[in-house]
Design a protein around this motif. Structure first.
Motif, short mmCIF file in Angstrom:
data_model
loop_
_atom_site.label_atom_id
_atom_site.label_comp_id
_atom_site.label_asym_id
_atom_site.label_seq_id
_atom_site.Cartn_x
_atom_site.Cartn_y
_atom_site.Cartn_z
N GLU A 196 23.33 43.18 24.16
CA GLU A 196 24.75 44.30 24.45
C GLU A 196 25.93 43.59 23.97
O GLU A 196 26.08 42.26 24.12
CB GLU A 196 24.63 44.49 25.87
CG GLU A 196 23.36 45.46 26.47
CD GLU A 196 23.61 46.64 26.04
OE1 GLU A 196 24.67 47.21 25.87
OE2 GLU A 196 22.45 47.19 25.63
N GLN B 94 25.37 39.92 34.10
CA GLN B 94 23.77 39.95 34.23
C GLN B 94 23.37 40.91 33.21
O GLN B 94 22.06 40.36 32.72
CB GLN B 94 23.54 40.78 35.62
CG GLN B 94 21.99 40.45 36.03
CD GLN B 94 21.58 39.13 35.84
OE1 GLN B 94 22.07 38.10 36.07
NE2 GLN B 94 20.30 38.86 35.30
N CYS B 95 23.74 42.05 32.73
CA CYS B 95 23.25 42.75 31.86
C CYS B 95 23.60 42.00 30.54
O CYS B 95 22.42 41.98 29.44
CB CYS B 95 24.00 44.15 31.66
SG CYS B 95 23.87 45.23 30.34
N ARG C 180 27.94 43.45 34.69
CA ARG C 180 28.14 43.31 33.32
C ARG C 180 27.59 42.16 32.67
O ARG C 180 27.06 41.84 31.97
CB ARG C 180 29.62 43.55 32.70
CG ARG C 180 29.68 43.45 31.34
CD ARG C 180 28.77 44.81 30.79
NE ARG C 180 29.11 44.84 29.30
CZ ARG C 180 28.28 45.60 28.52
NH1 ARG C 180 27.27 46.10 28.91
NH2 ARG C 180 28.58 45.34 27.00
N GLU D 267 20.71 39.37 30.52
CA GLU D 267 19.43 39.96 30.50
C GLU D 267 19.11 40.81 28.97
O GLU D 267 17.72 40.41 28.71
CB GLU D 267 19.03 41.04 31.49
CG GLU D 267 17.68 41.65 31.57
CD GLU D 267 16.60 40.48 31.91
OE1 GLU D 267 15.63 40.96 31.38
OE2 GLU D 267 16.95 39.63 32.41
N SER D 268 19.97 41.46 28.45
CA SER D 268 19.76 41.88 27.29
C SER D 268 19.41 41.01 25.90
O SER D 268 18.73 41.15 25.06
CB SER D 268 21.05 42.65 26.73
OG SER D 268 21.99 41.69 26.42
#
Length: 295
Positions: free
Chosen positions: A64, A77-78, A75, A81-82
């Motif tokens: 991301e 964490q996103c 955000r 993870e991405s």
């Protein structure tokens, strides 16, 4: 050669995939949106899972965008993870392949954010990691990719700088303000920006497929510039004045921790690529910007 690409619909992937197809390679793109991939990347095979896929090499660019909104805990964490999640998925997929059918090469993404805020220090691939959010994210992402080397592939990772082209990335976000004479430096403008033309970014990835060695490569032009120099050069190419500057405190007020992307200093040099024979088409910023904006 059959190549599996993650992040193929992103800013770099949209230039990389057509180049691979034109070079005669078979390209599969792992995506969550096959319709979009088929529309934007003609000639590739869009897949939503890795089931039944075998590839000679993998280029892992998924992630991301860092500059899309404030870095709230959710955000962050996103963003992690991405990057880490898809790399772990690739690890599991490669581990399931028979030893003789595993990809021979994995080129995985990273960024110059790995180095943190380093002032005027010239940073080659031997420099240590920083300790801010971006640096820890890149360090952990690289570690996930490096773990795949135990399964047999030759694993390289690219610490990418600011990728320049007119239809995306940082330059596309800057252009409206600069075209109307409202562009300028960030903060005092003395911090270093490490950039690369998207054409050279794609060429470096292709070069690493055949000539790369394990470990890190800085994907930046050999001549980083200060933020003030970047602003002056862009304005000059556009025949516009440089009238404004954005104080660092206002950037941090508006963007929070994400403002680090605009204010920290990273003077990064592509030492390994140069030492092992890669040649950049665009070495000077002015020539790169003129090639982008005057074509």
């Amino acid at each position: 050669m059959h190549l599996l690409i993650t992040g193929g619909t992103g800013f770099i992937g949209q230039a990389l995939c057509p180049t691979l197809v034109q070079a005669g390679h078979r390209v599969s793109v792992l995506t969550r949106n096959r319709r979009r991939a088929n529309r934007t990347l003609p000639g590739v095979t869009a897949v939503e899972t890795l089931d039944g896929i075998q590839a000679d090499a993998v280029i892992n660019l998924a992630g991301e965008p860092l500059a899309a909104g404030r870095w709230t805990d959710a955000r962050k964490q996103c963003l992690r993870e991405s990057r880490l999640g898809i790399t772990r998925q690739l690890h599991a997929w490669i581990a399931q392949q028979p030893a003789g059918q595993r990809p021979a090469v994995l080129i995985s993404g990273s960024a110059v954010g790995y180095y943190g805020d380093r002032g005027d220090t010239a940073l080659t691939e031997a420099a240590s990691a920083g300790n801010d959010f971006s640096a820890v994210l890149c360090r952990d992402w690289e570690a996930e990719a490096h773990a795949i080397a135990a399964l047999g592939p030759r694993v390289s990772w690219v610490r990418t700088g600011i990728v320049l082209d007119r239809d995306g990335g940082a330059l596309a976000r800057m252009l409206p303000a600069f075209r109307f004479g409202g562009g300028g430096r960030f903060g005092d403008g003395r911090h270093w920006m490490s950039w690369i033309h998207r054409t050279d970014m794609v060429a470096l990835l292709l070069w690493l497929l055949r000539h790369g060695e394990p470990g890190a490569y800085n994907a930046t032009a050999p001549t980083p510039v200060t933020n003030a120099e970047f602003a002056r050069t862009l304005a000059q190419v556009l025949h516009r004045p440089v009238l404004l500057s954005l104080p660092g405190r206002l950037l941090r007020l508006g963007f929070g921790e994400m403002a680090d992307l605009l204010l920290i200093s990273q003077r990064v040099l592509p030492q390994r690529a140069l030492d092992t024979g890669f040649r950049f088409q665009y070495v000077q910023l002015e020539a790169a910007l003129r090639a982008i904006l005057q074509r």
